[in-house]
Design an enzyme around this catalytic site. Structure first.
Site, mmCIF file in Angstrom:
data_model
loop_
_atom_site.group_PDB
_atom_site.id
_atom_site.type_symbol
_atom_site.label_atom_id
_atom_site.label_comp_id
_atom_site.label_asym_id
_atom_site.label_seq_id
_atom_site.Cartn_x
_atom_site.Cartn_y
_atom_site.Cartn_z
ATOM 1 N N GLU A 417 0.829 -1.206 0.000
ATOM 2 C CA GLU A 417 0.000 0.000 0.000
ATOM 3 C C GLU A 417 0.865 1.258 0.000
ATOM 4 O O GLU A 417 0.477 2.277 -0.587
ATOM 5 C CB GLU A 417 -0.936 0.000 1.214
ATOM 6 C CG GLU A 417 -1.886 -1.191 1.287
ATOM 7 C CD GLU A 417 -2.733 -1.362 0.057
ATOM 8 O OE1 GLU A 417 -3.000 -0.340 -0.627
ATOM 9 O OE2 GLU A 417 -3.123 -2.497 -0.254
ATOM 10 N N ASP A 494 -5.328 -5.101 -8.932
ATOM 11 C CA ASP A 494 -4.613 -3.989 -9.577
ATOM 12 C C ASP A 494 -4.307 -4.318 -11.028
ATOM 13 O O ASP A 494 -4.470 -3.474 -11.918
ATOM 14 C CB ASP A 494 -3.309 -3.697 -8.827
ATOM 15 C CG ASP A 494 -3.557 -3.276 -7.385
ATOM 16 O OD1 ASP A 494 -4.616 -2.681 -7.120
ATOM 17 O OD2 ASP A 494 -2.704 -3.559 -6.530
#
Length: 621
Positions: A417, A494
């Site tokens: 992250e 993603d």
């Protein structure tokens, strides 16, 4: 209510019939007769007061010398006949009547016949009320909403343009002669188009409420049945009901369920859906005029509707209902917050500014979630902090703190992250970070949430390229920190999002120098009879290979740029990852402070780092 009255009438008729049969089946010899005890009967016999008797099983009925009648119940007594003959009593014997004379006996004996008669009447009534189709398959399922006055335009916020379009419909419903006097014709149909949750159904109810006319509501899927012709019958019955209540409003929700383009090669021309659509086209604009019946339909798929449905004379007018802007969001929040006690620190204008892209349904859900959070904490009013937590829940999902993550997985999630966050901070043309967290939310182990500073209606090529770099930041961070062989499946979403974005750039938006500004349609498929039917694609095999190669080039180039960026900003990346491990959740301002080397205090606000973050330029892709 009507069913209850019918049932009461049937029960009353059964009771009266049973009583009449009970009276008719009773023994006339015991009518107006005295009921004597057996001992009294013997005394009268011995006193020679009895003239004659009739014995019927255990029942003895007879006549006194003076003409009065009596009856009694006698036990088995073999000497009783001799006693009667000794005192000159005339004796008559009859077989015992086994027929039950009670009400229950009559009901039990007649119940099968009554049941058959009732079932026959039920089926006859159903057949007559359903266009001669048993079980009323052909009857319309449109529901008459009688309390439309409760919803008016005051209850609809954030759709001023749509309300202006519908004002003319309201004026016509209130005073049809105003338009007919000059030969004008009001649109027969209004199609409301917009994303889900923008308030299309609420607008239709508000139109009916403002005009104070009957409002029929039905879904497009209510027409479709397994039997061919049932949907067309329902359409006929629906318009028949509407004409009886004219002027009225007829609302069809999700009309794309029945109004899809005909002749798509699926199901031929005689399937149920197409026959239903044909009947709808005829009812809206056929030989018979539909005076004073206005059809309002809603859909979020106008591209799949049949052209005949959209031509003048049917759906003459299209009203686009979009997501509200900042002013509209504030008005919607005021409407939904009327019943919610708000604390003094709640500023609906600030909340509206921080929720770009939210629909009316999203904002209603936001207010509801904030109220639920406040009630869970036994608060008397909803505070600004409750709204912040509710916004995080709506945007990122509920926290799953009970989900056990070991230190290794927590470390990997933090660096993953942090990679997204660093790329978000240092690429050109991107949205600011709202919050970064390594607490599992929804289906994600961690998340970096970005929010635009203002409403956006189009996106530039540079922003799309920056978005690709941000998406690749998580996978790059795993590879740089833990090695090529230690990357995980955590970047699957993603990769999927980056691939879809790159595909849209190449095939839809003309953002590829190799393929140029040309639309390359994708393979489309529909399910028919349980099988997937693939339509012909609009590109050759050679072009398809070029498209795949261009998509791969865009994604891999973004991957390399993200790798270069994280290497250049390794100190900031390491610092942010360690802070995420320590605090688990950081806001956008707190991330900037951490990168500036400042300590953050979760219990109080501290000034933001004054140094402006510089953005590295994004190389051309």
């Amino acid at each position: 209510m009507k069913t209850g009255r019918n049932l009461l009438v049937w029960l009353l008729a059964i009771v009266i019939l049973s009583g009449a049969m009970n009276m008719l089946s009773g023994n006339p010899e015991r009518v107006n007769a005295d009921n004597l005890a057996f001992s009294e009967f013997l005394d009268h016999v011995e006193g020679k007061k009895v003239s004659e008797v009739t014995i019927e099983g255990a029942i003895i009925s007879g006549t006194f010398v003076d003409g009065k009648r009596f009856y009694t119940y006698a036990p088995f007594d073999p000497n009783m006949i001799e006693l009667l003959r000794k005192h000159d009593v005339k004796v008559t014997a009859r077989p015992e009547d086994t027929t039950s004379n009670t009400l229950w006996g009559v009901l039990i004996s007649w119940f099968p016949m009554i049941l058959l008669i009732g079932v026959w009447i039920f089926f006859m009534r159903q057949a007559n009320s359903g266009n001669n189709k048993a079980m009323s398959f052909g009857k319309s399922r449109a529901r008459l909403i009688e309390n439309t006055k409760k919803v008016t335009f005051k209850d609809v916020a954030g759709a001023d343009e749509a309300k202006q379009e519908l004002e003319e419909i309201i004026d016509f419903l209130k005073d049809p002669a105003k338009f007919q006097r000059l030969g004008g014709k009001i649109p027969k149909g209004v199609l409301m188009v917009g994303p889900p949750g923008t308030g299309k159904t609420l607008l239709a109810r508000a139109v009916a409420g403002e005009a104070d006319v009957p409002f029929f509501s039905i879904s497009g899927s209510d027409f479709v049945e397994m039997f061919v012709g049932v949907g067309a019958s329902r359409v006929r019955d629906m318009f028949s009901q509407a004409k009886k209540n004219s002027p009225c409003l007829l609302f069809i929700d999700e009309i794309d369920a029945v109004g899809r383009h005909r002749g798509a090669g699926l199901g031929g021309g005689n399937d149920e859906r197409e026959q239903t659509l044909n009947q709808l086209l005829v009812e809206m604009d056929g030989f018979e005029a539909n005076e004073n019946v206005i059809v309002i339909a809603a859909t979020n798929r106008p591209d799949v509707l049949d052209p005949a449905l959209l031509r003048p004379g049917r759906f003459d007018r299209q009203v686009t209902v979009t997501n509200p802007d900042k002013k509209g969001r504030e008005e919607i929040l005021k409407v939904h917050a009327k019943k919610v006690p708000l604390a003094k620190d709640v500023n609906l204008s600030v909340i509206a500014r921080g929720t770009p892209g939210f629909s009316g349904a999203d904002l209603a859900n936001l207010v509801n979630e904030a109220a639920l959070l406040a009630a869970r904490k036994n608060k008397h009013k909803v505070t600004s902090k409750d709204f912040d937590e509710a916004k995080d829940k709506v945007l990122m999902g509920s926290e799953r703190r009970s989900m056990a993550m070991d230190e290794k997985e927590k470390l990997l999630t933090a660096y993953h992250e942090a990679g997204h966050a660093i790329c978000s901070l240092f690429v050109d043309d991107t949205d600011p970070i709202h919050k970064a967290t390594i607490i599992p939310r929804g289906r994600a182990l961690g998340m970096v949430q970005q929010l635009p500073e203002k409403d956006q209606y189009s996106y530039s090529r540079s922003k799309m390229l920056s978005r690709l770099i941000i998406m690749m930041g998580g996978r790059v961070a795993e590879e740089l920190k833990f090695g090529y062989d230690k990357v995980t499946s955590g970047a699957s979403s993603d990769i999927a999002a980056a691939t879809n974005l790159a595909r849209s750039m190449v095939t839809e938006w003309g953002m590829s120098d190799t393929l140029g500004p040309v639309l390359y349609a994708e393979n489309s498929s529909e399910v028919f009879l349980g099988k997937s039917v693939t339509q012909s694609k609009n590109m050759s095999e050679e072009t398809a290979r070029l498209v795949d190669a261009e998509i791969k080039r865009l994604v891999t180039t973004a991957y390399e740029q993200a790798k270069k960026m994280l290497k250049d900003k390794q100190n900031e990346w390491e610092t942010l990852a360690q802070s995420l491990i320590e605090y688990e959740t950081l806001t956008g301002d707190e991330i900037k402070k951490v990168i500036c080397g400042e300590k953050i205090d979760k219990s109080a606000e501290s000034p933001v780092c004054a140094e402006k973050q510089t953005h590295s330029s994004v190389p051309e892709v």
